[in-house]
Design a protein around this motif. Structure first.
Motif, PDB file in Angstrom:
ATOM      1  N   HIS A  51       0.940  -0.880  -0.030  1.00  0.00           N
ATOM      2  CA  HIS A  51       0.144   0.074   0.226  1.00  0.00           C
ATOM      3  C   HIS A  51       1.242   0.971  -0.062  1.00  0.00           C
ATOM      4  N   ASP A  52       0.608   2.694  -0.804  1.00  0.00           N
ATOM      5  CA  ASP A  52       0.958   3.290  -0.382  1.00  0.00           C
ATOM      6  C   ASP A  52       0.344   4.933   0.858  1.00  0.00           C
ATOM      7  N   TYR A  53       0.579   5.433   1.370  1.00  0.00           N
ATOM      8  CA  TYR A  53       0.438   6.425   1.764  1.00  0.00           C
ATOM      9  C   TYR A  53       1.134   7.180   2.022  1.00  0.00           C
ATOM     10  N   PRO A  54       1.813   9.035   1.159  1.00  0.00           N
ATOM     11  CA  PRO A  54       3.109   9.186   1.670  1.00  0.00           C
ATOM     12  C   PRO A  54       3.063   9.800   2.252  1.00  0.00           C
ATOM     13  N   VAL A  55       4.066  10.274   3.045  1.00  0.00           N
ATOM     14  CA  VAL A  55       4.034  11.092   3.728  1.00  0.00           C
ATOM     15  C   VAL A  55       3.905  12.816   3.638  1.00  0.00           C
ATOM     16  N   GLY A  56       3.391  13.398   4.340  1.00  0.00           N
ATOM     17  CA  GLY A  56       3.086  14.528   4.026  1.00  0.00           C
ATOM     18  C   GLY A  56       1.869  14.368   3.403  1.00  0.00           C
ATOM     19  N   MET A  57       0.688  13.261   2.983  1.00  0.00           N
ATOM     20  CA  MET A  57       0.158  13.846   2.122  1.00  0.00           C
ATOM     21  C   MET A  57       0.256  14.218   0.487  1.00  0.00           C
ATOM     22  N   ASN A  58       1.528  13.750   0.719  1.00  0.00           N
ATOM     23  CA  ASN A  58       2.554  14.481  -1.079  1.00  0.00           C
ATOM     24  C   ASN A  58       2.937  13.408  -2.056  1.00  0.00           C
ATOM     25  N   GLU A  75      -0.828  10.505  -7.935  1.00  0.00           N
ATOM     26  CA  GLU A  75       0.330   8.746  -7.655  1.00  0.00           C
ATOM     27  C   GLU A  75      -0.092   8.067  -8.722  1.00  0.00           C
ATOM     28  N   LEU A  76      -1.445   8.061  -9.107  1.00  0.00           N
ATOM     29  CA  LEU A  76      -1.786   7.037  -9.906  1.00  0.00           C
ATOM     30  C   LEU A  76      -0.570   7.113 -11.954  1.00  0.00           C
ATOM     31  N   ASP A  77      -0.591   8.696 -11.723  1.00  0.00           N
ATOM     32  CA  ASP A  77       0.747   8.478 -13.060  1.00  0.00           C
ATOM     33  C   ASP A  77       2.180   8.360 -12.359  1.00  0.00           C
ATOM     34  N   LYS A  78       1.871   8.577 -11.147  1.00  0.00           N
ATOM     35  CA  LYS A  78       3.278   7.990 -10.669  1.00  0.00           C
ATOM     36  C   LYS A  78       3.792   6.607 -11.783  1.00  0.00           C
ATOM     37  N   PHE A  79       2.662   5.916 -10.567  1.00  0.00           N
ATOM     38  CA  PHE A  79       2.849   4.167 -10.265  1.00  0.00           C
ATOM     39  C   PHE A  79       2.900   4.147 -12.518  1.00  0.00           C
ATOM     40  N   VAL A  80       2.125   4.440 -13.089  1.00  0.00           N
ATOM     41  CA  VAL A  80       2.192   4.257 -14.091  1.00  0.00           C
ATOM     42  C   VAL A  80       3.913   4.120 -14.492  1.00  0.00           C
TER      43      VAL A  80
END
Length: 265
Positions: A166-173, A226-231
């Motif tokens: 799962h991915d919950y980025p630090v600072g919601m960034n 986030e979605l673009d990052k994982f693409v």
């Protein structure tokens, strides 16, 4: 990359609800039994038949516990066969099965044994239905969880499973790496090396728009990044947490793609 959402747990039902997801470009739905946990409902599974949606189904939905009992490899074999019997009866052509949700509360060797039990139990069904086995759905991409996943892999799991942290980025960034890593490239390289060629997905990612969170527009914009990052990272699927908001303003209830009454954000 398949884009999807979590619809925990058994709350999504009916062809109309699924057609609404399709209309909003959802391709895969991560779900599990309801209320906690009961066998897969064949009528519910049948709702996916003939639709361009993949069901990603969690076995052991509350982590290492199933109906209040600690899972053993034999339990996992029985549960896996039960879900696949029902899926085949319903007429599904493809299903993804995940070995527990956020399982890193238990030992790595014990978890590897559960993954292998699921994989082995699914093998005879591969002539009847397309199956992907998903595992290692730890809560974050940080070093502690990475070390746990590396130990599971070292204990021995199949090469063709899908790893889905799962991915919950630090600072919601979405541009922030976990604090253990210099940048996202460093973080991605570490996970890629640990996977040893196994495919990667994301089981949960979300941004809350409630108390102490982002506003709704910011949350949806961050999720798109986030979605673009994982693409770019080559992940094969991402399911957001989650489909609908819940009743409270706390983070767990405020990460939905829709409001509690189903209005899309």
């Amino acid at each position: 990359m398949l884009r999807g959402t979590c619809a925990f747990f058994g709350l999504l039902g009916g062809k109309d609800a699924l057609q609404d997801l399709i209309a909003h470009h959802i391709q895969i739905v991560r779900d599990g039994p309801a209320p906690d946990p009961t066998p897969a409902n064949p009528d519910k599974l049948a709702e996916y038949v003939g639709l361009p949606l993949i069901l990603w189904y969690i076995v052991g939905a509350q982590g290492f516990w199933e109906g209040g009992k600690e899972l053993t490899p034999e339990n996992m074999r029985v549960l896996t066969r039960d879900v696949l019997d029902r899926a085949v009866t319903a007429g599904l052509k493809v299903i993804w099965l995940e070995c527990c949700n956020e399982p890193n509360r238990v030992g790595t060797a014990d978890y590897a044994a559960l993954v292998n039990a699921m994989y082995e139990a699914a093998a005879p069904y591969r002539f009847q239905i397309g199956i992907e086995i998903v595992c290692c759905g730890v809560g974050r991409h940080d070093q502690t969880n990475l070390n746990w996943v590396k130990a599971v892999i070292a204990a021995g799991i199949p090469q063709d499973v899908i790893l889905a942290p799962h991915d919950y980025p630090v600072g919601m960034n979405p541009h922030n790496p976990e604090t253990d890593f210099h940048d996202l490239e460093d973080q991605d390289a570490a996970w890629d090396a640990a996977a040893q060629g196994r495919r990667m997905a994301v089981g949960e990612v979300g941004y809350w728009d409630g108390t102490d969170g982002l506003d709704e527009a910011q949350a949806m914009a961050a999720l798109k990044v986030e979605l673009d990052k994982f693409v770019e990272m080559g992940y094969i699927a991402v399911t957001t947490y989650q489909l609908r908001n819940g009743p409270t303003m706390t983070p767990i209830d405020r990460c939905g793609l829709t409001s509690a009454d189903g209005v899309w954000k």
